[in-house]
Design a protein around this motif. Structure first.
Motif, PDB file in Angstrom:
ATOM      1  N   ALA A 134      -2.630  -0.001 -10.656  1.00  0.00           N
ATOM      2  CA  ALA A 134      -2.964   0.271 -12.047  1.00  0.00           C
ATOM      3  C   ALA A 134      -3.046  -1.020 -12.855  1.00  0.00           C
ATOM      4  CB  ALA A 134      -1.930   1.205 -12.665  1.00  0.00           C
ATOM      5  N   GLN A 135      -2.603  -2.128 -12.244  1.00  0.00           N
ATOM      6  CA  GLN A 135      -2.683  -3.438 -12.869  1.00  0.00           C
ATOM      7  C   GLN A 135      -3.256  -4.415 -11.856  1.00  0.00           C
ATOM      8  OE1 GLN A 135       1.243  -4.482 -14.206  1.00  0.00           O
ATOM      9  NE2 GLN A 135       0.915  -3.535 -16.197  1.00  0.00           N
ATOM     10  N   GLN A 136      -3.742  -5.522 -12.333  1.00  0.00           N
ATOM     11  CA  GLN A 136      -4.388  -6.536 -11.501  1.00  0.00           C
ATOM     12  C   GLN A 136      -3.493  -7.030 -10.372  1.00  0.00           C
ATOM     13  OE1 GLN A 136      -7.515  -7.171 -12.034  1.00  0.00           O
ATOM     14  NE2 GLN A 136      -7.869  -8.871 -10.662  1.00  0.00           N
ATOM     15  N   ASP A 137      -2.187  -7.098 -10.596  1.00  0.00           N
ATOM     16  CA  ASP A 137      -1.285  -7.708  -9.622  1.00  0.00           C
ATOM     17  C   ASP A 137      -0.537  -6.701  -8.743  1.00  0.00           C
ATOM     18  OD1 ASP A 137       0.415  -6.621 -11.473  1.00  0.00           O
ATOM     19  OD2 ASP A 137       1.508  -8.468 -11.886  1.00  0.00           O
ATOM     20  N   ASP A 138      -0.903  -5.466  -8.706  1.00  0.00           N
ATOM     21  CA  ASP A 138      -0.281  -4.421  -7.889  1.00  0.00           C
ATOM     22  C   ASP A 138       1.128  -4.053  -8.350  1.00  0.00           C
ATOM     23  OD1 ASP A 138      -2.562  -4.503  -6.326  1.00  0.00           O
ATOM     24  OD2 ASP A 138      -1.582  -5.269  -4.535  1.00  0.00           O
ATOM     25  N   SER A 139       1.630  -4.598  -9.457  1.00  0.00           N
ATOM     26  CA  SER A 139       3.004  -4.314  -9.848  1.00  0.00           C
ATOM     27  C   SER A 139       3.195  -2.873 -10.326  1.00  0.00           C
ATOM     28  CB  SER A 139       3.482  -5.288 -10.924  1.00  0.00           C
ATOM     29  OG  SER A 139       2.727  -5.130 -12.096  1.00  0.00           O
ATOM     30  N   VAL A 140       2.132  -2.238 -10.789  1.00  0.00           N
ATOM     31  CA  VAL A 140       2.183  -0.824 -11.159  1.00  0.00           C
ATOM     32  C   VAL A 140       1.127  -0.097 -10.334  1.00  0.00           C
ATOM     33  CG1 VAL A 140       1.878   0.871 -13.014  1.00  0.00           C
ATOM     34  CG2 VAL A 140       2.960  -1.334 -13.497  1.00  0.00           C
ATOM     35  N   ILE A 141       1.559   0.998  -9.707  1.00  0.00           N
ATOM     36  CA  ILE A 141       0.622   1.787  -8.906  1.00  0.00           C
ATOM     37  C   ILE A 141       0.441   3.165  -9.527  1.00  0.00           C
ATOM     38  CG2 ILE A 141       1.090   0.615  -6.712  1.00  0.00           C
ATOM     39  CD1 ILE A 141       2.865   3.159  -6.089  1.00  0.00           C
ATOM     40  N   LYS A 142      -0.671   3.785  -9.171  1.00  0.00           N
ATOM     41  CA  LYS A 142      -0.941   5.156  -9.603  1.00  0.00           C
ATOM     42  C   LYS A 142      -1.102   6.004  -8.351  1.00  0.00           C
ATOM     43  CE  LYS A 142      -4.252   8.092 -11.975  1.00  0.00           C
ATOM     44  NZ  LYS A 142      -5.601   8.177 -12.563  1.00  0.00           N
ATOM     45  N   ILE A 143      -0.356   7.084  -8.284  1.00  0.00           N
ATOM     46  CA  ILE A 143      -0.475   8.047  -7.197  1.00  0.00           C
ATOM     47  C   ILE A 143      -1.043   9.310  -7.813  1.00  0.00           C
ATOM     48  CG2 ILE A 143       0.767   9.379  -5.447  1.00  0.00           C
ATOM     49  CD1 ILE A 143       2.789   6.724  -6.437  1.00  0.00           C
ATOM     50  N   SER A 144      -2.159   9.790  -7.277  1.00  0.00           N
ATOM     51  CA  SER A 144      -2.770  10.992  -7.844  1.00  0.00           C
ATOM     52  C   SER A 144      -3.316  11.880  -6.749  1.00  0.00           C
ATOM     53  CB  SER A 144      -3.879  10.625  -8.832  1.00  0.00           C
ATOM     54  OG  SER A 144      -4.845   9.819  -8.207  1.00  0.00           O
ATOM     55  N   SER A 145      -3.206  13.184  -6.983  1.00  0.00           N
ATOM     56  CA  SER A 145      -3.750  14.130  -6.005  1.00  0.00           C
ATOM     57  C   SER A 145      -5.266  14.096  -6.103  1.00  0.00           C
ATOM     58  CB  SER A 145      -3.221  15.540  -6.254  1.00  0.00           C
ATOM     59  OG  SER A 145      -3.748  16.067  -7.451  1.00  0.00           O
ATOM     60  N   LEU A 146      -5.930  14.282  -4.973  1.00  0.00           N
ATOM     61  CA  LEU A 146      -7.395  14.271  -4.980  1.00  0.00           C
ATOM     62  C   LEU A 146      -7.953  15.491  -5.692  1.00  0.00           C
ATOM     63  CD1 LEU A 146      -8.212  12.824  -1.447  1.00  0.00           C
ATOM     64  CD2 LEU A 146      -8.106  11.661  -3.642  1.00  0.00           C
ATOM     65  N   GLU A 147      -7.133  16.532  -5.859  1.00  0.00           N
ATOM     66  CA  GLU A 147      -7.550  17.712  -6.612  1.00  0.00           C
ATOM     67  C   GLU A 147      -7.394  17.495  -8.114  1.00  0.00           C
ATOM     68  OE1 GLU A 147      -5.045  18.101  -4.124  1.00  0.00           O
ATOM     69  OE2 GLU A 147      -6.610  18.426  -2.636  1.00  0.00           O
ATOM     70  N   GLY A 148      -6.734  16.400  -8.491  1.00  0.00           N
ATOM     71  CA  GLY A 148      -6.561  16.072  -9.901  1.00  0.00           C
ATOM     72  C   GLY A 148      -5.445  16.828 -10.592  1.00  0.00           C
ATOM     73  N   LYS A 149      -4.579  17.483  -9.839  1.00  0.00           N
ATOM     74  CA  LYS A 149      -3.524  18.296 -10.451  1.00  0.00           C
ATOM     75  C   LYS A 149      -2.310  17.469 -10.866  1.00  0.00           C
ATOM     76  CE  LYS A 149      -4.801  22.472  -7.983  1.00  0.00           C
ATOM     77  NZ  LYS A 149      -4.396  23.475  -7.021  1.00  0.00           N
ATOM     78  N   THR A 150      -1.950  16.456 -10.095  1.00  0.00           N
ATOM     79  CA  THR A 150      -0.759  15.675 -10.408  1.00  0.00           C
ATOM     80  C   THR A 150      -1.034  14.191 -10.251  1.00  0.00           C
ATOM     81  OG1 THR A 150       0.015  15.933  -8.140  1.00  0.00           O
ATOM     82  CG2 THR A 150       0.930  17.441  -9.746  1.00  0.00           C
ATOM     83  N   ASN A 151      -0.373  13.388 -11.076  1.00  0.00           N
ATOM     84  CA  ASN A 151      -0.435  11.937 -10.908  1.00  0.00           C
ATOM     85  C   ASN A 151       0.803  11.308 -11.524  1.00  0.00           C
ATOM     86  OD1 ASN A 151      -0.901  11.028 -13.674  1.00  0.00           O
ATOM     87  ND2 ASN A 151      -2.901  11.993 -13.473  1.00  0.00           N
ATOM     88  N   SER A 152       1.045  10.070 -11.130  1.00  0.00           N
ATOM     89  CA  SER A 152       2.205   9.354 -11.636  1.00  0.00           C
ATOM     90  C   SER A 152       1.949   7.861 -11.558  1.00  0.00           C
ATOM     91  CB  SER A 152       3.439   9.713 -10.798  1.00  0.00           C
ATOM     92  OG  SER A 152       4.579   9.054 -11.280  1.00  0.00           O
ATOM     93  N   PHE A 153       2.467   7.137 -12.529  1.00  0.00           N
ATOM     94  CA  PHE A 153       2.427   5.674 -12.529  1.00  0.00           C
ATOM     95  C   PHE A 153       3.840   5.188 -12.247  1.00  0.00           C
ATOM     96  CE2 PHE A 153      -1.152   6.887 -15.093  1.00  0.00           C
ATOM     97  CZ  PHE A 153      -2.136   5.968 -14.744  1.00  0.00           C
ATOM     98  N   ARG A 154       3.971   4.203 -11.348  1.00  0.00           N
ATOM     99  CA  ARG A 154       5.294   3.675 -11.014  1.00  0.00           C
ATOM    100  C   ARG A 154       5.255   2.167 -10.888  1.00  0.00           C
ATOM    101  NH1 ARG A 154       9.914   5.905 -11.599  1.00  0.00           N
ATOM    102  NH2 ARG A 154      10.718   4.901  -9.777  1.00  0.00           N
ATOM    103  N   SER A 155       6.294   1.523 -11.382  1.00  0.00           N
ATOM    104  CA  SER A 155       6.463   0.084 -11.176  1.00  0.00           C
ATOM    105  C   SER A 155       6.888  -0.143  -9.738  1.00  0.00           C
ATOM    106  CB  SER A 155       7.541  -0.464 -12.111  1.00  0.00           C
ATOM    107  OG  SER A 155       7.140  -0.352 -13.441  1.00  0.00           O
ATOM    108  N   THR A 156       6.456  -1.256  -9.183  1.00  0.00           N
ATOM    109  CA  THR A 156       6.815  -1.582  -7.805  1.00  0.00           C
ATOM    110  C   THR A 156       7.336  -3.009  -7.725  1.00  0.00           C
ATOM    111  OG1 THR A 156       4.611  -2.380  -7.226  1.00  0.00           O
ATOM    112  CG2 THR A 156       5.047  -0.023  -6.863  1.00  0.00           C
ATOM    113  N   ILE A 157       7.951  -3.288  -6.592  1.00  0.00           N
ATOM    114  CA  ILE A 157       8.498  -4.610  -6.315  1.00  0.00           C
ATOM    115  C   ILE A 157       7.830  -5.113  -5.045  1.00  0.00           C
ATOM    116  CG2 ILE A 157      10.626  -5.872  -5.783  1.00  0.00           C
ATOM    117  CD1 ILE A 157      12.102  -3.383  -7.024  1.00  0.00           C
ATOM    118  N   PRO A 158       7.421  -6.382  -4.997  1.00  0.00           N
ATOM    119  CA  PRO A 158       6.819  -6.883  -3.753  1.00  0.00           C
ATOM    120  C   PRO A 158       7.859  -6.935  -2.634  1.00  0.00           C
ATOM    121  CG  PRO A 158       7.051  -8.654  -5.360  1.00  0.00           C
ATOM    122  CD  PRO A 158       7.463  -7.395  -6.038  1.00  0.00           C
TER     123      PRO A 158
END
Length: 157
Positions: free
Chosen positions: A61-85
């Motif tokens: 969700a950001q240029q540096d991969d620090s935030v990711i977006k997980i979303s269902s392909l049906e479009g029903k659920t999604n979430s943004f999460r911070s990550t650590i390398p």
């Protein structure tokens, strides 16, 4: 003499440009810039949000991969999460998602892009920490077990 120096500089410049292109191209493939597609055969949690079994896209969700977006392909659920390398000791050819399993509950733990030297780790959520502590207390503090790690293969989009 000046012609030979000029030709040498042009050849050197082209060589440097080709090397720069070759070095930067694998870096793009190793990040989540292009995203991943994955079929998860069980219900799982990302943070404190529950996702049903199904097909999902994982993208940065950001240029540096620090935030990711997980979303269902049906479009029903999604979430943004911070990550650590996280450094990968031996890179795998295929992208994978790692889940922590506690009984019948699964939590997304890591995303490891294929061929990459760096993956992304999700911090423990409050519900996973509580479950881990509860499990440790029920077994006895001396034998705190680590969760079982479940690997699910992912594909490029």
């Amino acid at each position: 003499m000046k012609t030979n120096i000029f030709k040498g500089l042009i050849k050197y410049g082209l060589l440097v440009a080709m090397i720069a292109v070759m070095v930067n191209q694998p870096a793009k493939a190793q990040s989540l810039a292009y995203g991943l597609r994955v079929t998860v055969p069980f219900d799982f949690k990302v943070g404190d949000k529950t996702f049903p079994a199904g097909r999902y896209a994982v993208v940065r969700a950001q240029q540096d991969d620090s935030v990711i977006k997980i979303s269902s392909l049906e479009g029903k659920t999604n979430s943004f999460r911070s990550t650590i390398p996280v450094t990968i000791v031996k890179a795998k050819k295929r992208s994978t998602l790692l889940f922590h399993r506690y009984g019948d509950q699964y939590f997304l733990s890591q995303i490891l892009p294929g061929g990459a030297a760096i993956g992304r780790s999700l911090p423990l959520s409050r519900s996973e920490r509580d479950l881990k502590n509860q499990q440790g207390n029920s077994i006895g503090e001396a034998s705190l077990r680590e969760p079982e790690t479940i690997t699910v293969a992912a594909d490029l989009p």
